[in-house]
Each structure stands twice: as structure tokens, then as C-alpha cells.
Enzyme design. Sequence first.
Site, PDB file in Angstrom:
ATOM      1  N   TYR A 170      38.182  52.860  43.242  1.00 53.09           N
ATOM      2  CA  TYR A 170      38.726  53.535  42.063  1.00 53.09           C
ATOM      3  C   TYR A 170      38.473  55.030  42.103  1.00 53.09           C
ATOM      4  O   TYR A 170      37.410  55.481  42.525  1.00 53.09           O
ATOM      5  CB  TYR A 170      38.064  53.009  40.788  1.00 53.09           C
ATOM      6  CG  TYR A 170      38.212  51.534  40.556  1.00 53.09           C
ATOM      7  CD1 TYR A 170      39.346  51.027  39.945  1.00 53.09           C
ATOM      8  CD2 TYR A 170      37.205  50.651  40.940  1.00 53.09           C
ATOM      9  CE1 TYR A 170      39.489  49.670  39.719  1.00 53.09           C
ATOM     10  CE2 TYR A 170      37.336  49.297  40.725  1.00 53.09           C
ATOM     11  CZ  TYR A 170      38.477  48.810  40.120  1.00 53.09           C
ATOM     12  OH  TYR A 170      38.618  47.460  39.916  1.00 53.09           O
TER      13      TYR A 170
ATOM     14  N   TYR B 138      45.874  37.150  47.339  1.00 42.54           N
ATOM     15  CA  TYR B 138      46.709  36.404  46.401  1.00 42.54           C
ATOM     16  C   TYR B 138      47.630  37.333  45.632  1.00 42.54           C
ATOM     17  O   TYR B 138      47.379  38.521  45.510  1.00 42.54           O
ATOM     18  CB  TYR B 138      45.845  35.575  45.446  1.00 42.54           C
ATOM     19  CG  TYR B 138      45.035  36.360  44.443  1.00 42.54           C
ATOM     20  CD1 TYR B 138      45.453  36.486  43.117  1.00 42.54           C
ATOM     21  CD2 TYR B 138      43.832  36.958  44.801  1.00 42.54           C
ATOM     22  CE1 TYR B 138      44.698  37.194  42.189  1.00 42.54           C
ATOM     23  CE2 TYR B 138      43.072  37.664  43.885  1.00 42.54           C
ATOM     24  CZ  TYR B 138      43.512  37.775  42.579  1.00 42.54           C
ATOM     25  OH  TYR B 138      42.771  38.485  41.662  1.00 42.54           O
TER      26      TYR B 138
END
Length: 362
Positions: free
Chosen positions: A179, A123
Site C-alpha cells: 500500500y 482467486y
Amino acid sequence: MAGTGYTDLREKLKSMMPYRDGHKGSGGGLTREPPEPPPYDRKRRHQEDSGSEPSDYEEQKEEEEARKVKSGIRQLRLFSAEECAKIEARIEDVVSRAEKGLYKEHTVDRAPLRNKYFFGEGYTYGSQLQRRGPGQERLYPRGEVDAIPEWVHDLVIRKLVEHRVIPEGFVNSAVINDYQPGGCIVSHVDPIHIFERPIVSVSFFSDSALCFGCKFQFKPIRVSEPVLFLPVKRGSVTVLSGYAADEITHCIRPQDIKERRAVIILRKTRLDAPRLETKSLSSSVLPPGYNSGSNRDQILKPKRSHRKADPDAAHSNLCSCVKLHYESNLGREKGRVCYLGKVKVVLGSFSDLFWFPSCTHV
């Protein structure tokens, strides 16, 4: 940055901050600013900000909200160290395949200190839309991202189903966030119009934390005290629903990512979730004001999926990492020499670093 002649990051940053020239100490160096108060000391922070102690009523309100948040959180330690290692090896395979360009364009989204991999459903969010804000997110057209890898089903989802964390067939969207130290996610609520509840995440590579109710400020980046600080261990499963998922924001602060960390987020999209039309994906080349129809689909900005971060242009991200490293070692690293590419960096005090944001939406 390598061509500027600066060998000490403090000199580079001082040249970027002329408004601090009037605050030099002896020897021409930058003076230290007052240290930050302890991150969870409500009374001290409130007293410094407002000059008064927090009232009993304010403390009760904070405690009540923390209880509401806790009521919507479930945590389980399901994955052993051996199981984590197997899954982490698979995550490394995903990273390798992405580097080779083997995934569809919208599967991969790169940003400084964070790579995101969409599977099943992807998305749009944040800066990818011309019109920003909650409720503007849209699913990509079906088939625009790669399918959920079989190993996610076999090694992760199956175990969650066996322990009745989620029902069979619930997950149709899997996102891997990878990360580096100093990376973060700004405060947000997972789009309610896109995803069903609960929201399930599984953590790998290292321990971290999830914070609720924080406010971010930038230049320099600052994060307010959380309403609730939730430790997240390697191999643990975190399930958000109710108040914790819908009524309060959650985030990952830069100081809570001290080592590489990856999280697999498992969700189910709503049947009525708004979705971009295929032609909207190339709308960045259309003239301004183009209207794709009565639904007025959001216009996407050019996607950054296959852009690699330039280390020499990302000295601001180094500031975050250096400060976190300094913090985690309680100042013992002062004077140590580090390198970013060909740039030599001498670590000083916190106040010598201008801590720039390197954050992203979930």
C-alpha cells in the site's frame, strides 16, 4: 489534468462540483464544512446523527460485540527490526520482478495506491467478476499464479510454525499487499467458501490499524466508526478466527495508511473451494450468455494485472493522500505547494478537497 490550465487542485475540484457554488464565502473561495467529529466518540456521533444520546442498551450491545471480536483475535510481536528489514528487502525484490514482467499474469494485480501479489493460490474477486457479491469468488486454475517464494517459507512461515501460530504445512496461499499512503481495503469477510481459518497476516514497513464493523460511503469517501480499532505494528502477527474472521467485516481505512505499508497474508484454501476452469480465463472474449457447463462458472472481466496507474489521471487518489498528510500534520501544511507529476497543488482546508475513493477488496 495537466492540460486543463488548473494550477490549484481546489479550482479543478470546484469545477467538478457545481452544486456547491451556492456555498461560497467571501473572496470566492469554498466555505469550510463543519469538521468531522472525533472518530471514536460514539456519543457525539450518535447525537449528531440522531439528535439523541445513545441508550445504555445500545452501548452495551456495542461493547458486547467488541468483546466478541476481541475473542477471535490473537496478536504477537515476532519479528525484530532486523528481521523486518530483511523481509522488506525481499518484498522490494518482488516489486522489482513484477515491474519487469517476470511473474505470471494472475500473480500481479495492480490498482491505484495498492499492488497485490498472489502466490501459491490466487482467486477472483470484486470487479473481476460479472456477478458480484459474497460467495461469488473463485480460485484460479492450478498453476495460474507463481509458487510461494522460498524466502516466505524460510523467513516468515517457519517462524510462525516454530511459535505454534500455525501447524506445519498449513499455508498454501500467500498474498502480499503493498500500500501507498491513502490506500485502503473496504469492509469484507475473507471468503469462507475459499479459505480455512485462521487468517494470518504479518505487517511490514510501517505501523497501521485494522478496523472491524465499519461501513464505507463513497463520493466523497466516508468510513463509519469501527466497532473495534486494532493497532497493527510493524513486525507484528495478527491471527483472525471465530467471530472476528466470520461474523463481522474488517477493513483498512485510508486514514490509517499514512506511510507505505505491506502485509503478507497467509492462508489455507479449502479442499472443496470452487475453482475456475482454464477456459473460463479467456471467457471475456466469448459471446454474452455463454455457459461453460452445469457448474455455470463465473465469467471473468478482462484482468488489469499489468496495467500501471496513470498519475495524471489519478488526481482523486492525490486528494486522499493530501487530506491524510494534512490531517497527520494538524493543519500545519496549509498553503504548502505539492506536485503530482507536472501538476502544481496548493494545499487548503479539508473542505477544499473532494475525497474520492481509492479502495480495494482484500
